[in-house]
Design a protein around this motif. Structure first.
Motif, PDB file in Angstrom:
ATOM      1  N   GLN A   4       6.107   0.822   3.647  1.00 33.88           N
ATOM      2  CA  GLN A   4       4.680   1.059   2.838  1.00 33.88           C
ATOM      3  C   GLN A   4       3.675   1.712   3.828  1.00 33.88           C
ATOM      4  OE1 GLN A   4       3.098  -2.454   0.724  1.00 33.88           O
ATOM      5  NE2 GLN A   4       1.078  -1.965   1.418  1.00 33.88           N
ATOM      6  N   PHE A   5       3.134   2.819   3.315  1.00 32.70           N
ATOM      7  CA  PHE A   5       2.496   3.512   4.257  1.00 32.70           C
ATOM      8  C   PHE A   5       0.944   3.091   4.391  1.00 32.70           C
ATOM      9  CE2 PHE A   5      -0.871   6.762   4.504  1.00 32.70           C
ATOM     10  CZ  PHE A   5      -0.396   7.724   5.590  1.00 32.70           C
ATOM     11  N   GLY A   6       0.746   2.967   5.630  1.00 31.96           N
ATOM     12  CA  GLY A   6      -0.684   2.462   6.154  1.00 31.96           C
ATOM     13  C   GLY A   6      -0.600   2.751   7.673  1.00 31.96           C
ATOM     14  N   SER A   7      -1.831   2.087   8.457  1.00 35.29           N
ATOM     15  CA  SER A   7      -1.778   2.436   9.738  1.00 35.29           C
ATOM     16  C   SER A   7      -1.905   1.166  10.525  1.00 35.29           C
ATOM     17  CB  SER A   7      -3.188   3.242   9.716  1.00 35.29           C
ATOM     18  OG  SER A   7      -3.264   3.555  11.470  1.00 35.29           O
ATOM     19  N   PRO A   8      -1.013   0.607  10.988  1.00 34.39           N
ATOM     20  CA  PRO A   8       0.325   1.359  11.082  1.00 34.39           C
ATOM     21  C   PRO A   8       1.210   1.091   9.638  1.00 34.39           C
ATOM     22  CG  PRO A   8       0.500  -0.981  12.199  1.00 34.39           C
ATOM     23  CD  PRO A   8      -0.622  -0.713  11.762  1.00 34.39           C
ATOM     24  N   PRO A 117       5.370   9.582   1.045  1.00 30.98           N
ATOM     25  CA  PRO A 117       5.747  10.131   2.473  1.00 30.98           C
ATOM     26  C   PRO A 117       6.994   9.558   2.955  1.00 30.98           C
ATOM     27  CG  PRO A 117       4.222   8.454   2.671  1.00 30.98           C
ATOM     28  CD  PRO A 117       4.316   8.506   1.035  1.00 30.98           C
ATOM     29  N   THR A 118       7.645   8.369   1.971  1.00 37.42           N
ATOM     30  CA  THR A 118       8.757   7.595   2.268  1.00 37.42           C
ATOM     31  C   THR A 118       9.708   8.472   3.159  1.00 37.42           C
ATOM     32  OG1 THR A 118       8.553   6.167   0.623  1.00 37.42           O
ATOM     33  CG2 THR A 118      10.769   6.065   1.667  1.00 37.42           C
ATOM     34  N   ARG A 119      10.143   9.684   2.760  1.00 32.28           N
ATOM     35  CA  ARG A 119      11.129  10.390   3.594  1.00 32.28           C
ATOM     36  C   ARG A 119      11.000  10.444   5.014  1.00 32.28           C
ATOM     37  NH1 ARG A 119      16.192  11.738   4.283  1.00 32.28           N
ATOM     38  NH2 ARG A 119      16.728  13.924   4.530  1.00 32.28           N
ATOM     39  N   TRP A 120       9.575  10.801   5.186  1.00 30.82           N
ATOM     40  CA  TRP A 120       8.999  11.393   6.651  1.00 30.82           C
ATOM     41  C   TRP A 120       9.095  10.006   7.408  1.00 30.82           C
ATOM     42  CZ3 TRP A 120       4.673  13.774   3.682  1.00 30.82           C
ATOM     43  CH2 TRP A 120       5.021  14.980   2.723  1.00 30.82           C
ATOM     44  N   ILE A 121       8.603   8.852   6.768  1.00 25.73           N
ATOM     45  CA  ILE A 121       8.654   7.559   7.352  1.00 25.73           C
ATOM     46  C   ILE A 121      10.114   7.516   7.946  1.00 25.73           C
ATOM     47  CG2 ILE A 121       8.222   5.164   7.265  1.00 25.73           C
ATOM     48  CD1 ILE A 121       6.026   5.779   5.319  1.00 25.73           C
ATOM     49  N   ASP A 122      11.145   7.591   6.938  1.00 27.97           N
ATOM     50  CA  ASP A 122      12.561   7.033   7.506  1.00 27.97           C
ATOM     51  C   ASP A 122      13.074   8.023   8.365  1.00 27.97           C
ATOM     52  OD1 ASP A 122      12.303   5.238   5.745  1.00 27.97           O
ATOM     53  OD2 ASP A 122      13.740   6.174   4.224  1.00 27.97           O
ATOM     54  N   GLN A 123      12.393   9.218   8.630  1.00 26.06           N
ATOM     55  CA  GLN A 123      12.779  10.486   9.824  1.00 26.06           C
ATOM     56  C   GLN A 123      11.904  10.138  11.183  1.00 26.06           C
ATOM     57  OE1 GLN A 123      12.023  14.088   7.919  1.00 26.06           O
ATOM     58  NE2 GLN A 123      14.327  14.220   7.073  1.00 26.06           N
ATOM     59  N   LEU A 199       1.259  10.119  10.635  1.00 23.80           N
ATOM     60  CA  LEU A 199       1.948   8.766  10.403  1.00 23.80           C
ATOM     61  C   LEU A 199       1.969   8.029  11.752  1.00 23.80           C
ATOM     62  CD1 LEU A 199       5.232  10.120   8.688  1.00 23.80           C
ATOM     63  CD2 LEU A 199       3.168   9.124   7.717  1.00 23.80           C
ATOM     64  N   ASP A 200       1.502   6.517  11.569  1.00 24.96           N
ATOM     65  CA  ASP A 200       1.464   5.763  12.614  1.00 24.96           C
ATOM     66  C   ASP A 200       2.395   4.635  12.698  1.00 24.96           C
ATOM     67  OD1 ASP A 200       0.220   4.072  14.719  1.00 24.96           O
ATOM     68  OD2 ASP A 200      -1.330   3.187  13.350  1.00 24.96           O
ATOM     69  N   PHE A 201       3.248   4.591  13.709  1.00 26.12           N
ATOM     70  CA  PHE A 201       4.315   3.868  13.589  1.00 26.12           C
ATOM     71  C   PHE A 201       4.002   2.526  14.304  1.00 26.12           C
ATOM     72  CE2 PHE A 201       6.056   7.769  12.805  1.00 26.12           C
ATOM     73  CZ  PHE A 201       7.136   7.303  11.286  1.00 26.12           C
ATOM     74  N   PRO A 202       4.556   1.209  14.055  1.00 28.49           N
ATOM     75  CA  PRO A 202       4.042   0.049  14.643  1.00 28.49           C
ATOM     76  C   PRO A 202       5.166  -0.198  15.946  1.00 28.49           C
ATOM     77  CG  PRO A 202       5.411  -0.489  12.896  1.00 28.49           C
ATOM     78  CD  PRO A 202       5.301   1.123  12.817  1.00 28.49           C
ATOM     79  N   VAL A 203       4.678   0.492  17.133  1.00 23.34           N
ATOM     80  CA  VAL A 203       5.447   0.406  18.416  1.00 23.34           C
ATOM     81  C   VAL A 203       4.599   0.050  19.551  1.00 23.34           C
ATOM     82  CG1 VAL A 203       6.810   1.894  19.943  1.00 23.34           C
ATOM     83  CG2 VAL A 203       7.029   2.196  17.373  1.00 23.34           C
ATOM     84  N   GLN A 204       5.031  -1.118  20.349  1.00 22.06           N
ATOM     85  CA  GLN A 204       4.374  -1.511  21.372  1.00 22.06           C
ATOM     86  C   GLN A 204       4.931  -0.763  22.765  1.00 22.06           C
ATOM     87  OE1 GLN A 204       5.123  -5.891  21.274  1.00 22.06           O
ATOM     88  NE2 GLN A 204       3.341  -6.156  19.708  1.00 22.06           N
ATOM     89  N   LYS A 205       6.134  -0.226  22.674  1.00 26.62           N
ATOM     90  CA  LYS A 205       6.758   0.327  23.814  1.00 26.62           C
ATOM     91  C   LYS A 205       8.095   1.259  23.438  1.00 26.62           C
ATOM     92  CE  LYS A 205       9.693  -1.273  27.895  1.00 26.62           C
ATOM     93  NZ  LYS A 205      10.862  -0.467  27.472  1.00 26.62           N
ATOM     94  N   TYR A 206       7.652   2.373  23.796  1.00 27.15           N
ATOM     95  CA  TYR A 206       8.875   3.262  23.497  1.00 27.15           C
ATOM     96  C   TYR A 206      10.019   3.242  24.509  1.00 27.15           C
ATOM     97  CZ  TYR A 206       5.810   5.512  19.828  1.00 27.15           C
ATOM     98  OH  TYR A 206       5.222   5.614  18.741  1.00 27.15           O
TER      99      TYR A 206
END
Length: 256
Positions: A4-8, A117-123, A199-206
């Motif tokens: 679901q698109f949001g921030s994040p 934007p689901t396609r871009w989220i998945d990528q 797009l803003d992904f929920p990541v605490q540590k890459y």
């Protein structure tokens, strides 16, 4: 995972009748246990061949035909059947978007308009820009074929997960590529569209040094969840797990 698109962005993992809001598990230990394999179509306990399907189903279903991966092979606009003309018309004869996305380097791709934007989220794209809105999948596909001579059509998934993303201006890229749009697609070129998706992904540590988890080789795995990007779970020890790539795998998840 459903998104679901949001921030994040919000991620929801569906396991049978249960749905887990994965964002709520960030920083918590997860224990994953391999149980077996089950074809997404026939439901049988069979070895998964591709896209979550067993060998037989993969070569019979319309949703796994070659035109799905290669849009330029679409033929429904010609009233020509591949595997199931009714299904193919339903999917192919609707608006499709040709886009530029930044997941690692700039890439070109095609998706149904309903998948924005689901396609871009998945990528795992950090940003994306629509450059063509075609009335069917075929026209979008031939545009992609023409443009991928000048820009990549694949994502470097390791760079994407490390968040090593090129600093490129997608609007400038669109302008450079405009001369390479096929003549029959030119009426659908979005030369003035100014809406860019960020797009803003929920990541605490890459992860610094990626280790890919294969549950058939490592049937049990435990670690804290550190992030989610694309369709990958990112763990504290730099292990990553491709959820989409493991469709058809039966897994038990325990949350500490």
């Amino acid at each position: 995972m459903r998104t679901q698109f949001g921030s994040p962005i919000d991620y929801f993992l569906e396991l049978g009748a249960d749905t887990i809001h994965m964002n709520e598990l960030l920083g918590k230990p997860l224990h994953m246990k391999y149980v077996g394999q089950q074809c997404l179509n026939c439901g049988k306990d069979r070895k998964i061949y591709r896209m979550g399907h067993c060998y037989n189903c993969f070569y019979e279903l319309p949703q796994t035909a070659d035109w799905v991966i290669r849009p330029e092979l679409s033929k429904a606009h010609l009233d020509i059947e591949d595997r199931d003309l009714a299904y193919e018309k339903d999917v192919q004869l609707q608006p499709h978007i040709v886009y530029l996305a930044l997941s690692s380097d700039v890439k070109v791709g095609v998706t149904r308009k309903t998948q924005v934007p689901t396609r871009w989220i998945d990528q795992g794209a950090n940003s994306a820009l629509e450059i063509v809105e075609a009335p069917n999948r075929y026209l979008a596909g031939i545009a992609e074929v023409a443009l991928k001579q000048f820009v990549a059509d694949k994502t470097n998934w390791r760079q994407m997960l490390k968040n090593e993303v090129a600093q490129e201006d997608l609007f400038e890229f669109r302008a450079k590529l405009s001369q390479h749009i096929p003549e029959e697609v030119r009426p659908y070129f979005l030369s003035e569209k100014s809406d860019k998706w960020d797009l803003d992904f929920p990541v605490q540590k890459y992860p610094a040094k990626i280790k890919s988890l294969n549950l058939t080789k490592t049937p049990e795995f435990s670690e804290k969840l550190a992030g989610i990007k694309g369709q990958y779970l990112i763990f504290e020890d730099d292990t990553v797990f491709n959820v989409r790539g493991n469709e058809g795998t039966v897994v038990e998840i325990f949350i500490s």
